[in-house]
Design an enzyme around this catalytic site. Structure first.
Site, PDB file in Angstrom:
ATOM      1  N   ARG A  19     -20.537   2.647  11.660  1.00  0.00           N
ATOM      2  CA  ARG A  19     -19.511   1.864  10.691  1.00  0.00           C
ATOM      3  C   ARG A  19     -18.664   2.440   9.838  1.00  0.00           C
ATOM      4  O   ARG A  19     -16.830   1.984   9.519  1.00  0.00           O
ATOM      5  CB  ARG A  19     -20.554   1.252   9.238  1.00  0.00           C
ATOM      6  CG  ARG A  19     -21.890   0.826  10.294  1.00  0.00           C
ATOM      7  CD  ARG A  19     -22.651  -0.342   8.806  1.00  0.00           C
ATOM      8  NE  ARG A  19     -22.724   0.979   8.270  1.00  0.00           N
ATOM      9  CZ  ARG A  19     -23.516   0.984   7.056  1.00  0.00           C
ATOM     10  NH1 ARG A  19     -23.835  -0.080   6.414  1.00  0.00           N
ATOM     11  NH2 ARG A  19     -23.799   2.208   6.512  1.00  0.00           N
ATOM     12  N   ASN A  37     -25.412  -1.917   9.532  1.00  0.00           N
ATOM     13  CA  ASN A  37     -26.491  -1.783  10.165  1.00  0.00           C
ATOM     14  C   ASN A  37     -27.686  -3.219  10.292  1.00  0.00           C
ATOM     15  O   ASN A  37     -27.542  -3.952   9.565  1.00  0.00           O
ATOM     16  CB  ASN A  37     -27.299  -0.906   9.256  1.00  0.00           C
ATOM     17  CG  ASN A  37     -25.565   0.334  10.088  1.00  0.00           C
ATOM     18  OD1 ASN A  37     -24.942   0.859  11.327  1.00  0.00           O
ATOM     19  ND2 ASN A  37     -26.378   1.730   9.299  1.00  0.00           N
TER      20      ASN A  37
END
Length: 91
Positions: A19, A37
């Site tokens: 990320r 996520n």
């Protein structure tokens, strides 16, 4: 004209700074949207930007950061309007 895509990234993609790296790449490319996520171990993202930039982001997502092991990326039409790129909490 901007284009939008929803991505689902499979493989060893959590716990490897996916990320964070995607946020950096998105800012480099001028992409807006988000990344998070998922509880099933995937990473999900909505990306929006110029067609060339979105294509470059998709290509990047196919390998991700150095520690990631991407198995596949599902790409679908996206929706929404975004002004920045951000990391969201786990879905």
């Amino acid at each position: 004209m901007n284009t939008r895509h929803h991505l689902r990234v499979y493989g060893h993609v959590q716990g490897v700074f996916f990320r964070e790296a995607m946020c950096r790449k998105a800012h480099q490319l001028g992409i807006t949207g988000w990344v998070r996520n998922c509880r099933d171990g995937t990473v999900e993202a909505m990306i929006q930007g110029a067609p060339e930039a979105v294509s470059a982001m998709i290509e990047w997502a196919r390998s991700g950061p150095e520690l990631a092991r991407v198995e596949r990326v599902e790409i679908n039409a996206g929706s929404g309007e975004y002004t920045d790129f951000e990391k969201l909490d786990t879905a």
